[in-house]
Design a protein around this motif. Structure first.
Motif, short mmCIF file in Angstrom:
data_model
loop_
_atom_site.label_atom_id
_atom_site.label_comp_id
_atom_site.label_asym_id
_atom_site.label_seq_id
_atom_site.Cartn_x
_atom_site.Cartn_y
_atom_site.Cartn_z
N GLY A 185 0.81 -1.22 0.00
CA GLY A 185 0.00 0.00 0.00
C GLY A 185 0.84 1.26 0.00
O GLY A 185 2.07 1.21 -0.01
N ALA A 186 0.13 2.41 -0.01
CA ALA A 186 0.80 3.70 -0.11
C ALA A 186 1.76 3.89 1.07
O ALA A 186 1.55 3.36 2.16
CB ALA A 186 -0.23 4.82 -0.14
N PHE A 187 2.83 4.65 0.81
CA PHE A 187 3.78 4.95 1.88
C PHE A 187 3.12 5.75 2.98
O PHE A 187 2.26 6.57 2.74
CB PHE A 187 4.94 5.79 1.32
CG PHE A 187 5.85 5.02 0.41
CD1 PHE A 187 6.62 3.98 0.90
CD2 PHE A 187 5.93 5.33 -0.93
CE1 PHE A 187 7.47 3.26 0.05
CE2 PHE A 187 6.77 4.63 -1.79
CZ PHE A 187 7.54 3.60 -1.29
N THR A 188 3.57 5.54 4.22
CA THR A 188 3.16 6.43 5.28
C THR A 188 4.31 6.58 6.26
O THR A 188 5.26 5.81 6.25
CB THR A 188 1.86 5.96 5.97
OG1 THR A 188 1.38 7.01 6.80
CG2 THR A 188 2.07 4.70 6.77
N HIS A 196 -4.31 14.51 4.81
CA HIS A 196 -3.59 15.25 3.76
C HIS A 196 -2.25 14.62 3.41
O HIS A 196 -1.63 15.00 2.43
CB HIS A 196 -3.33 16.70 4.20
CG HIS A 196 -4.57 17.52 4.34
ND1 HIS A 196 -4.54 18.88 4.50
CD2 HIS A 196 -5.87 17.17 4.34
CE1 HIS A 196 -5.78 19.35 4.58
NE2 HIS A 196 -6.59 18.32 4.50
N PHE A 197 -1.78 13.69 4.23
CA PHE A 197 -0.41 13.19 4.10
C PHE A 197 -0.35 12.02 3.12
O PHE A 197 -0.14 10.87 3.49
CB PHE A 197 0.08 12.77 5.49
CG PHE A 197 1.53 12.40 5.57
CD1 PHE A 197 2.51 13.27 5.10
CD2 PHE A 197 1.93 11.20 6.13
CE1 PHE A 197 3.85 12.93 5.19
CE2 PHE A 197 3.26 10.85 6.22
CZ PHE A 197 4.23 11.72 5.75
N LEU A 198 -0.56 12.34 1.85
CA LEU A 198 -0.61 11.29 0.83
C LEU A 198 0.13 11.78 -0.41
O LEU A 198 -0.24 12.79 -1.01
CB LEU A 198 -2.06 10.99 0.46
CG LEU A 198 -2.84 10.27 1.56
CD1 LEU A 198 -4.26 10.76 1.64
CD2 LEU A 198 -2.80 8.77 1.34
N THR A 232 0.11 10.39 -3.22
CA THR A 232 -0.74 10.17 -4.39
C THR A 232 -1.65 11.36 -4.65
O THR A 232 -1.93 11.69 -5.79
CB THR A 232 -1.59 8.91 -4.20
OG1 THR A 232 -2.41 9.07 -3.04
CG2 THR A 232 -0.72 7.67 -4.04
N LYS A 233 -2.11 12.00 -3.58
CA LYS A 233 -2.97 13.17 -3.71
C LYS A 233 -2.21 14.32 -4.35
O LYS A 233 -2.71 15.04 -5.21
CB LYS A 233 -3.49 13.55 -2.33
CG LYS A 233 -3.90 14.97 -2.19
CD LYS A 233 -3.48 15.55 -0.84
CE LYS A 233 -2.14 16.20 -0.89
NZ LYS A 233 -1.65 16.71 0.38
N GLY A 255 -1.98 13.65 -8.02
CA GLY A 255 -3.29 13.91 -8.62
C GLY A 255 -3.49 15.40 -8.86
O GLY A 255 -3.92 15.83 -9.94
N MET A 256 -3.18 16.20 -7.84
CA MET A 256 -3.36 17.66 -7.98
C MET A 256 -2.44 18.24 -9.04
O MET A 256 -2.80 19.12 -9.81
CB MET A 256 -3.14 18.36 -6.64
CG MET A 256 -4.22 18.07 -5.62
SD MET A 256 -4.38 19.35 -4.34
CE MET A 256 -2.89 19.11 -3.43
N LEU A 258 -8.28 6.45 -7.81
CA LEU A 258 -7.65 6.62 -6.49
C LEU A 258 -7.58 8.09 -6.13
O LEU A 258 -8.02 8.51 -5.06
CB LEU A 258 -6.24 6.00 -6.49
CG LEU A 258 -6.17 4.49 -6.69
CD1 LEU A 258 -4.73 3.99 -6.48
CD2 LEU A 258 -7.11 3.74 -5.77
N ASN A 259 -6.98 8.89 -7.00
CA ASN A 259 -6.95 10.34 -6.82
C ASN A 259 -7.14 10.95 -8.20
O ASN A 259 -6.23 10.91 -9.03
CB ASN A 259 -5.60 10.81 -6.24
CG ASN A 259 -5.33 10.29 -4.85
OD1 ASN A 259 -4.65 9.28 -4.69
ND2 ASN A 259 -5.85 10.94 -3.86
N TYR A 260 -8.33 11.49 -8.46
CA TYR A 260 -8.68 12.02 -9.77
C TYR A 260 -7.56 12.89 -10.31
O TYR A 260 -7.05 13.72 -9.59
CB TYR A 260 -9.97 12.85 -9.66
CG TYR A 260 -10.47 13.35 -10.99
CD1 TYR A 260 -11.41 12.64 -11.71
CD2 TYR A 260 -10.00 14.55 -11.51
CE1 TYR A 260 -11.86 13.09 -12.94
CE2 TYR A 260 -10.44 15.00 -12.75
CZ TYR A 260 -11.36 14.27 -13.45
OH TYR A 260 -11.80 14.72 -14.67
#
Ligand SMILES: [Zn+2]
Lengths: 143, 381
Positions: free
Chosen positions: B111-114, B131-133, B135-136, B139-140, B190-192
């Motif tokens: 899965g995604a890093f954290t 907010h700590f993603l 991938t987001k 996406g932005m 996942l993130n548009y």
């Protein structure tokens, strides 16, 4: 019902017209959110608190369609998770701020749309306390 | 300053390997790089090891031979491997040593890093409210880029489909199945505008290179590849980067742009001279943006280039010929050395089914990651 902000010094609360709390460098006018002690542009230690404008425009955005891993603390599960929009919102002339959008359907989101700050219950704890966070909601055009 | 040559490359396949440790994979990658160079471990004078999950990559010496050499460990986000390479090369450039190894290894959870956002100088609550993603952020970034430069969702899918196709030709890749553009576009959002099959995943693997002073390279190999430059840069004021709770309105170029310009200048090479390209494709949008940030096309031109197949192995701008991060996944410490491994094979003409035609002579690799760090390396025959 008690309402507490999720962290101190992020937004003014309680307040009828809440604002995000940033900082501006007294030397070079760089603006940050949240406030920090040192300037990311000139490095000086002359940051002063600045309340950011409540209204802004959407610079860019995405959606968060999967449940974030810890430390995400909404209390949601993969079953109860509700996707949300995320935006980079320009507040005034100097700074853009990341924040959740109250809309999550790409059809409801457009570049440059006017948004306003809202404080909303992010999570409700076992004792009924509402933990409040900030988000941006579409503003009525022409305001 | 001494010139630096790459005389050996080695890789442990990327993917999922059960109980096998990252240290074991790192040792195998080094053994394979040494065999490629025709060297023994005892001839290696020093090493740099990169990893995100392993505190002490230098523990590989316990599996290779306890020769007492200096072995330095580095972590620098997604640019970790570029950092290990740059430091190894510098030690040779400055005349401190003649022969060294750069190795990267990792073994990530699914899965995604954290992590703790505070370690990225993000606010302590940044993760609490979702907010700590990384991938987001991607996406932005690509969403605005598509809006500004007319890039379509179809082009995002074309990038991912190409990288999966290239992965089929790479025996060391994690994902070795072609996926159609239609399936990529209809996989879970996942993130548009980025869907599941447009993202790479964290995984496991290792890669290593053996470097030496260029003037002695022909003692070990008949086809040395020269590391013409390696450059690292961090973000400047005005750039919107991974894990930023805010960005300045005043615009600035991304750190990749600065690293890229400095690399071209140091190497005396321009984007038009490059024959094989490796860029950070954390997601298919990142590959599109990085094509322009590294000078290979103008903003927006990617739409046409992808439609024409220009970035395919047989195209005029072959990008991520081994499948990139999308097909290989990202063991953070090893990812940039996988790029170098691929470029060296391509420049030697040893890339087999995925060989870029026409005797490529110049290879280019770029890494980008949190909290706004970029690395660029240029290699030539
Ligand atoms: Zn300042």
């Amino acid at each position: 019902m008690a309402q507490v902000p999720f962290a101190p010094d992020v937004f003014t609360w309680p307040a009828e017209k809440p604002q995000l709390i940033g900082a501006r460098c007294a030397s070079c006018a760089a603006v940050t959110f949240p406030a920090q002690d040192s300037c990311p542009r000139c490095g000086k230690l002359e940051m002063e608190q600045l309340l950011l404008p409540r209204e802004g425009t959407l610079w860019t955005w995405t959606t968060q369609d999967f449940l974030p891993k810890e430390p995400y603390a909404s209390g949601e599960t993969p079953q109860t998770f509700k996707p949300f929009g995320m935006g980079l919102v320009q507040l005034g002339d100097d700074v853009r701020v990341e924040g959740r959008l109250t809309v999550s359907d790409p059809k409801q989101i457009r570049f440059g749309m006017k948004l306003e700050l809202v404080i909303y219950p992010f999570r409700t704890d076992g004792d009924g306390t509402q933990v409040m966070s900030y988000a941006f909601a579409p503003a009525e055009e022409g305001n | 300053m001494e010139d630096v040559a790459i005389i050996g490359v080695g890789i442990h396949p990327f993917g999922r390997f059960g109980d096998k440790s990252a240290i074991q994979m790192g040792a195998e990658a080094i053994r394979s790089a040494l065999a490629d160079a025709g060297l023994e471990w005892k001839q290696v004078q020093f090493a740099f090891g990169g990893s995100c999950e392993v505190d002490n990559p230098d523990a590989v010496v316990g599996l290779l031979g306890l020769t007492g050499i200096p072995f330095m460990d580095v972590y620098n986000g997604c640019a970790t491997a570029a950092t290990a390479l740059d430091l190894t090369a510098d030690a040779i450039r400055f005349g401190k040593y003649d022969i060294g190894v750069a190795v990267g290894m990792d073994k990530h959870a699914f899965g995604a890093f954290t992590a703790d956002p505070v370690h990225y100088s993000a606010p302590p609550w940044y993760g609490d409210i979702g907010h700590f993603l990384t991938t987001k952020f991607f996406g932005m970034k690509i969403n605005r880029y598509m809006h500004d430069h007319g890039i379509s969702h179809q082009t995002l899918a074309r990038v991912a489909a190409k990288n999966y196709r290239n992965g089929v030709l790479n025996p060391n890749a994690f994902r070795r199945k072609a996926i159609s553009e239609e399936e990529i576009l209809s996989s879970a959002m996942l993130n548009y505008p980025l869907t599941k099959y447009m993202f790479c995943s964290p995984d496991e693997g290792a890669a290593a290179v053996v470097l030496c002073r260029a003037d002695i390279a022909r003692r070990y190999t008949s086809n040395p590849i020269y590391l013409r430059t390696s450059v690292l840069r961090t973000r400047t004021y005005g750039a919107h980067e991974v894990h930023s709770s805010w960005a300045a309105v005043e615009p600035a170029e991304a750190p990749t742009v600065y690293a890229s310009r400095a690399a071209y200048e140091a190497a005396g090479i321009g984007p038009g001279d490059v024959d094989v390209i490796q860029v950070q494709d954390t997601d298919s949008g990142a590959e599109i943006i990085h094509m322009a940030e590294n000078g290979f096309c103008a903003d927006g031109e990617q739409e046409k280039l992808l439609a024409e197949g220009a970035t395919e192995i047989g195209g005029r701008l072959p990008v991520n010929t081994d499948g990139g991060l999308i097909a290989n996944g990202e063991p953070v410490g090893a990812s940039g050395l996988r790029q170098i491994h691929e470029l060296v094979l391509q420049l030697r003409g040893q890339a087999g089914e995925r060989q870029v035609p026409g005797n490529p002579r110049v290879g280019y690799a770029q890494l980008y990651g949190a909290p706004g760090t970029a690395g660029v390396s240029i290699v030539t025959t």
